[in-house]
Design an enzyme around this catalytic site. Structure first.
Site, PDB file in Angstrom:
ATOM      1  N   GLU C 115       0.807  -1.219   0.000  1.00 19.41           N
ATOM      2  CA  GLU C 115       0.000   0.000   0.000  1.00 19.41           C
ATOM      3  C   GLU C 115       0.844   1.274   0.000  1.00 19.41           C
ATOM      4  OE1 GLU C 115      -4.219  -0.609   1.710  1.00 19.41           O
ATOM      5  OE2 GLU C 115      -2.822  -1.033   3.356  1.00 19.41           O
ATOM      6  N   HIS C 134      -0.368   5.358   7.960  1.00 18.17           N
ATOM      7  CA  HIS C 134      -1.513   4.489   7.660  1.00 18.17           C
ATOM      8  C   HIS C 134      -1.606   3.447   8.772  1.00 18.17           C
ATOM      9  CE1 HIS C 134      -4.385   1.766   6.075  1.00 18.17           C
ATOM     10  NE2 HIS C 134      -3.488   0.807   5.859  1.00 18.17           N
ATOM     11  N   HIS C 136      -4.324   0.537  11.152  1.00 18.72           N
ATOM     12  CA  HIS C 136      -5.560  -0.223  11.314  1.00 18.72           C
ATOM     13  C   HIS C 136      -6.107   0.027  12.720  1.00 18.72           C
ATOM     14  CE1 HIS C 136      -3.778  -3.440   8.350  1.00 18.72           C
ATOM     15  NE2 HIS C 136      -4.102  -2.321   7.740  1.00 18.72           N
ATOM     16  N   HIS C 205     -11.243  -0.906   7.068  1.00 17.33           N
ATOM     17  CA  HIS C 205      -9.791  -1.008   6.891  1.00 17.33           C
ATOM     18  C   HIS C 205      -9.001  -0.279   7.967  1.00 17.33           C
ATOM     19  CE1 HIS C 205      -6.291  -0.984   3.738  1.00 17.33           C
ATOM     20  NE2 HIS C 205      -5.826  -1.010   4.948  1.00 17.33           N
TER      21      HIS C 205
END
Lengths: 274, 274, 274, 274
Positions: C115, C134, C136, C205
């Protein structure tokens, strides 16, 4: 016992039976030279011990619960710790069992988990499963006791799709029990309930999690807990929740199959003190 | 004080009185030779100290709360730490009390828990109880302050069945108080409220947990907390909850009586630094 | 690659283009003598490594997720750890990438985050952004999956104003996916969704958090989590909630810009073992 | 500066003014011989440092927030750490301030908390208060942002009675702000809001907690958090909640005044590494 299988018989087996990749792997390892197979067994048991410690460290297991792995050299046997708190399990505590739950060559003084039938009957019913976790996970039990369905909140828990069935022992047995899966008949009923799914909840008791490998069963157990926490938070908001749909979950699950090793290796390092 | 009991008197007592197993045990140990009894007492006090430390480690107790154990050599006495934070209790801090809450041979400078009457009056009322925990457990107090009944979410907390009564000191005394069980009369009212149950909640205060042994009272205190957490999560979902019914709980409780030692031993190892 | 920029060209660039302060800074550092720039790069990479460890320590990242920083010497490149659990990242694992997500001079055997397009496309779209996280984050995902808007509960999370958009990959792609931002097109759609905001949630996500510096992106990620926890607690009460309004948030955000360094320095000390 | 007070003037002051016990104590210590007073000041500052560390350890403070104590030798001054994360405060970082928030004899390079006016104006308004905590406690902020009143769930948080007012800076100032109590006027408004209570919440910001001693202000801050957690759990159940009534709380508060030292001593031991 290592079955004598010739190349021809192996080919016949492959041709004649619908074999999942995991069973193929099991047969494959059954053909390994003895030294390599013994080396594999030692590493497998070390992983089983690590799995116990990881699941305690990740708060999936407490003093109770158990992890097992099918013996790749003999798929009619599985390895599990003797009746001991998971935090205390060492390689010397690991016992081989047959599919009736009998211990094979166990040491004197060893006692065995009352609920080894959970493992035996799932291995009997599921040729694709080589590792099983039974836990009393406390964030999951509320879902076992209410009609709310556990569903994937994110891609990492995609294995919860399509379904997380709930096993109710009262219905299976037809009356009150002490809640334990204490014989083969109840174990069979639980295996029937889990069907082809990865996780089944057990009303008033806990859960069982299955996978083709130890690494993946530990991953699934940890992330089932995480999903339960997130879903509980969303539910408490009273707002409508969007879950991964079946197609998204199936696609994400292929990614999980690729990337779960990173978490497993990280957790192994942590419990081994690195 | 060790009562002089002849074999004949013991037999008469057994025949004439309905004695629970625990009282039988107490009389039995009263007959032990002095050295063995003293050895037992030393081990018992070590377990009482461990219980204090375990309950702090498991977040049941904080700076407040207390644990006691009936003296097997003299069931009219019980042992408890002096007025000290449970985390700091050592064997030297343990004092013997009589059933009026008076300290026996306490050292100078020792002060005593205001609420020792909780323990004394429960030992008076319950011949089957040999260990008592009083805590301000914070996951349990919300249940003490609302009409929601604490009920067993899983087999491990089956001892919550049939009932977890709530003691309201305002009703017991007939007016406002400082919430403390600070005399025998209030202690009696609390003992009356708990009846034959294992746990009673105390509105605006905390809980009391009872059992025939230290190991089991610690186990029950830890898993009452766990049950409260799970039940709170289920309640917040707004969905109907299925609890263990009375028959399931009674059967599961027999298993708990067998298996709670595993958790107790694990927790003892942890607080002793192993 | 260090562009050769004369003073005159620099002045022309300043005059001719609307440059954000961050770009000015980037050009400025591009003019530094080589040694100082290399010193800056070394310190920047150390901060990137620290950011990874801090975000794991603060439970924003687990085995997954990533942090990157734009290269001040070449704003068309960014630095990120190779495909590795954030807890394990060291300076030797940091790789430079271009805005197409290609690794520059990566070592053999290094694999790269699927990603990385999240980072590349945000750097492309946002000249003011020099650091991206980024994650989770599990307290945030419930907000990603419900219609409830994440809004500032206190002055410290004022950067959540004016908006925390939610990216739904199914809508962006027009059908089911494996939920990963695995190519530039999806990355562009995510960048479009975040607009000029500091945080965007990703349905099913996780989230992406952006800022002009590493210190501030880590601060924002930690306090987005804190805000989510507080807001979830408030929502579960069922009562109406007052958030910071737009004016309050804008004013408080200026203070955050001034004071976030204190938290960053404290967290850095903690992960470096001081 | 130690005021020169003769015995006669002291007697006149006692006769002429309604003095709370705390002010009497302050005047008393002002009369102590210099060495004892300096010894007292050293111990007081050690306790202030310990209070900072305890409140971080107990998760009441993070990188932000502050604790202060009135100078017993000069009630027009108070001690507080300089602008530094509470976890890092040492005796060398403690500064004396006057009631206008000016630092007295601070070292060069020291910066001061923007919100020292919270402390100064409360000391001005409340002769009975000698210690103040300002925190961004995250379990409390949801109560600051909703109409739900924080009320005592158990005897240990009885000091929340009769009232926990909520300060809304927008109403106090008559328009939007950056949420900080950054000058004396806003500090006065906050002091007016807290009235004679022990705790006031600050909408979109946090809380302030006051007490006659450091030990009690730390105790109150820790147990305000605990009460908020318990009350949030009870609220989420949707059931009616019984709180301590005013009489119960007043009686229980007298007990808290007697027993809070046990928690304070335990927490001090913990942060000093014993």
């Amino acid at each position: 016992m290592k079955p004598a299988i010739t190349i021809g018989a192996f080919a016949f087996a492959l041709a004649a039976l619908p074999l999942s990749a995991a069973v193929s792997f099991a047969l494959f390892t059954a053909m390994l030279p003895p030294a390599a197979a013994q080396g594999n067994e030692k590493a497998l048991i070390e992983d089983l011990v690590a799995a116990n410690h990881i699941l305690v460290d990740q708060a999936v297991l407490d003093a109770y619960g158990h992890v097992s792995v099918r013996n790749p050299a003999n798929p009619q046997h599985f390895f599990m710790g003797r009746n001991l708190a998971p935090a205390l399990v060492t390689a010397a505590d690991v016992v081989a069992y047959d599919m009736d739950g009998n211990a094979i060559n166990a040491k004197p003084g060893f006692t065995h988990f009352l609920e080894r039938f959970i493992h035996a009957e799932i291995y009997n019913a599921r040729a694709d499963v080589n590792a099983v976790v039974h836990s009393h996970s406390m964030v999951v039990i509320p879902f076992a006791n209410t009609p709310i369905q556990l569903r994937p909140m994110f891609h990492v828990s995609s294995f919860l799709s399509p379904n997380v069935p709930v096993f109710d022992i009262r219905k299976a047995v037809g009356g009150p029990t002490n809640m334990l899966v204490g014989n083969a008949a109840i174990g069979k009923a639980l295996a029937e309930t889990i069907g082809q799914n990865s996780v089944a909840l057990m009303r008033g008791h806990g859960e069982v999690v299955v996978a083709p490998t130890i690494a993946l069963v530990v991953f699934r157990a940890v992330y089932t807990d995480a999903n339960a926490r997130m879903q509980a938070q969303a539910i408490a908001s009273g707002a409508p929740i969007v879950f991964l749909d079946a197609e998204e979950a199936a696609a994400a699950n292929k990614v999980v199959d690729q990337v779960h090793g990173r978490a497993w290796e990280l957790w192994k390092r942590k419990v081994s003190g690195q």
